[in-house]
Design a protein around this motif. Structure first.
Motif, mmCIF file in Angstrom:
data_model
loop_
_atom_site.group_PDB
_atom_site.id
_atom_site.type_symbol
_atom_site.label_atom_id
_atom_site.label_comp_id
_atom_site.label_asym_id
_atom_site.label_seq_id
_atom_site.Cartn_x
_atom_site.Cartn_y
_atom_site.Cartn_z
ATOM 1 N N TYR A 269 0.833 -1.208 0.000
ATOM 2 C CA TYR A 269 0.000 0.000 0.000
ATOM 3 C C TYR A 269 0.866 1.256 0.000
ATOM 4 O O TYR A 269 0.611 2.214 -0.730
ATOM 5 C CB TYR A 269 -0.923 0.011 1.217
ATOM 6 N N PHE A 273 0.617 3.894 -2.973
ATOM 7 C CA PHE A 273 0.152 5.262 -2.708
ATOM 8 C C PHE A 273 1.190 6.282 -3.176
ATOM 9 O O PHE A 273 0.865 7.279 -3.819
ATOM 10 C CB PHE A 273 -0.124 5.455 -1.218
ATOM 11 N N ILE A 278 -0.491 9.918 -3.710
ATOM 12 C CA ILE A 278 -1.389 9.995 -2.556
ATOM 13 C C ILE A 278 -0.606 10.456 -1.338
ATOM 14 O O ILE A 278 0.524 10.016 -1.094
ATOM 15 C CB ILE A 278 -2.049 8.630 -2.284
ATOM 16 N N ARG A 280 -0.232 10.148 2.408
ATOM 17 C CA ARG A 280 -0.649 9.242 3.478
ATOM 18 C C ARG A 280 -0.376 9.880 4.834
ATOM 19 O O ARG A 280 0.698 10.443 5.057
ATOM 20 C CB ARG A 280 0.075 7.911 3.381
#
Length: 574
Positions: A269, A273, A278, A280
């Motif tokens: 993940y 990401f 993304i 996080r």
């Protein structure tokens, strides 16, 4: 050609009418609070559906969805899981296009629940119904003022959109957002996400011009490849901030029992990401911290940060936090050191962090950011303790300082005050910063005199800074001045302000205006802090004071990393 996702979800987020199946007069059931919530502000009709009650909270109840005489766009389910499929068949017959299944007892409980969920999904796909859930807490849509929640939540419109696989986390973030003064244009508690997937919501939010930043709480994904493919087209346009637990075996097991999702490898993940930009984060609080940073600040051009602090110890803590996060506490150029030498006492730190070592000159603090932000070597500024300055500054400006009329002591008559007001009004209409500066010069000089500040260069710098804030509409000068004029005085009457703010509130507004003006003038992030989390800062205009330097540093590095991602894919725009 099929409908676009935006068209498919239009009846969900902008329904003309809503039915709540399970609505009841029994306040001890979820159907009561869900129906109450849906009634709160929604612009269309809300129909209760209950085969045992003829009326719910004064509204005629219907035994079945098909009994409702008017069209229904959206149906909210608050009934046992075993009954959902049969009611969904009625929804198809009625021509309903969207649903929200708040009911639990589906995939999250195991194989039997998964069979029920698959049955409902089969019905909706044949009937062209898109739905949220099951096992969720509902959703909010600002464009229709619809609060289809299990219970009322304090939400308001704003630039954020949020999809959460966890109802409690989602509700807490939405509530905390309201307390902080930030709103959501959309908020969805998606639960098991049997139909509309998390990436679908993100794609929809990405196309919504009212949404500036997207938040997500994710426990697991049904199709990781599909998620990556859809979301990478969004992160190139606006930030997507994700809270994803599951770093430990204990968390992974809890995820499966909670939402029925498979947690997956955290390393996978993390890499995925990062590959699509993304952002996080590690906690629900940080979701909002970073989101507020994105909506209030420009992206920093680099990792170089300057720190301004009213005390050395907090400067040390902030410097350590910045370095730990990967920011560079930059060495200040000699010309900046020389400029600060002129205004700070000899004992100041003469470096970064900038610590005046107990200097009581309030004006110097307000002119120092300009000296730091104007140089190319500084990409951003963290101003420690800025959120608490109003407490210390207002006593200097109030009527209790030995000056019988506070800041009015330098305007002895109503006539003179009127002359100043006329000159100010004329200058304000011109929108010319220099003209406004000339008009307010007596005011700023009077304030400086009360505070024992006689340095003409400092007073001139502050005058120009205040004039810029007034010219851009960030500071309401009459409202600010009224806070320091004696009640019932001629000068107060001349301002036309009937309900003056308190000195503390006026100074707080003044500081917000200056912080916003620094950002606008220098096009660089200026993150400010209070000193304690208990202060619970609120968004004021486009300014927010973080509870600590550590939180400000965390926000800043997330913004830097997002900017670096945009640069790498060629999507960064100055």
């Amino acid at each position: 050609m099929g409908r676009s996702l935006f068209e498919e979800l239009e009846p969900l987020f902008n329904p003309r009418s809503v039915a709540v199946v399970g609505a009841t007069n029994n306040w001890n059931k979820w159907g009561y609070s869900t129906f109450t919530s849906a009634l709160n502000g929604f612009r269309g009709e809300v129909y209760p559906v209950n085969n045992k009650e003829s009326e719910v909270l004064g509204h005629k109840a219907f035994a079945r969805v098909t009994d409702i005489p008017a069209p229904v766009d959206l149906v909210v389910f608050v009934i046992p899981a075993a009954r959902v499929a049969s009611v969904m068949e009625d929804c198809v017959a009625k021509g309903v296009k969207a649903g929200v299944i708040i009911s639990a007892g589906f995939a999250e409980i195991g194989e039997e629940g998964k069979k029920l969920q698959d049955e409902v999904l089969s019905i909706t796909r044949k009937g062209g119904i898109r739905f949220i859930g099951p096992n969720c807490m509902g959703f909010w849509s600002a464009s229709s003022e619809l609060r289809a929640f299990m219970f009322p939540l304090p939400v308001k419109d704003g630039p954020l959109a949020f999809v959460s696989q966890g109802g409690n986390v989602g509700g807490a973030v939405a509530t905390s957002g309201s307390m902080r003064g930030v709103g959501f244009h959309r908020y969805v508690s998606c639960g098991c996400a049997a139909d509309i997937q998390i990436e679908d919501y993100i794609e929809y939010f990405g196309e919504d011009p009212q949404v500036k930043v997207i938040l997500a709480y994710i426990e697991g994904l049904a199709d990781g490849v599909r998620f990556l493919e859809k979301v990478k087209h969004v992160t190139s346009k606006k930030p997507v901030i994700v809270l994803k637990p599951g770093r430990t075996d204990a968390a992974a097991k809890a995820i499966t029992s909670h939402s029925g999702a498979l947690a997956g490898s955290d390393e996978a993940y993390e890499a995925a990401f990062k590959s699509i930009g993304i952002t996080r984060v590690e906690s629900p609080e940080e979701l909002l911290d970073v989101a507020i940073g994105f909506i209030t600040q420009p992206l920093p051009k680099g990792r170089n940060v300057a720190i301004l602090t009213p005390g050395g110890s907090y400067g040390v803590l902030c410097a350590e936090a910045c370095a730990t996060e990967g920011l560079n506490v930059v060495k200040l150029p000699d010309k900046v050191i020389a400029a600060l030498d002129k205004v700070f006492p000899p004992r100041w730190s003469r470096g970064n962090p900038v610590d005046p070592a107990g200097d009581r000159n309030f004006v110097t603090f307000l002119t120092a950011p300009g000296k730091l932000l104007t140089v190319d070597e500084v990409d951003s500024l963290i101003f420690m303790g800025f959120g608490g300055f109003s407490i210390f500054a207002s006593p200097f400006l109030s009527a209790d300082t030995g000056h019988s009329e506070g800041v009015a002591s330098w305007v002895p008559s109503r006539e003179q005050f009127r002359e100043l007001a006329v000159a100010f009004t004329r200058a304000l209409s011109s929108k010319d910063t220099n003209e406004i500066g000339k008009a307010i010069s007596p005011v700023v000089s009077g304030v400086a005199l009360i505070m024992g500040i006689y340095n003409e260069e400092e007073v001139s710098e502050l005058t120009q800074l205040v004039a810029s804030a007034i010219a851009t509409g960030k500071l309401n000068a009459p409202l600010f001045i009224s806070a320091f004029l004696p009640a019932g005085s001629d000068a107060l009457a001349e301002t036309g302000v009937r309900n003056p703010p308190t000195p503390n509130e006026a100074i707080a507004r003044f500081l917000v205006a200056l912080a916003e003006q620094w950002v606008e003038t220098y096009k660089k992030p200026v993150l400010t802090t209070t000193f304690f989390a208990e202060d619970q800062p609120r968004l004021r205009g486009s300014h927010y004071a973080y509870p600590s330097g550590k939180q400000a540093a965390r926000v800043l590095i997330k913004m830097v990393e997002y900017k670096e991602y945009l640069e790498n894919i060629g999507a960064y725009k100055v």
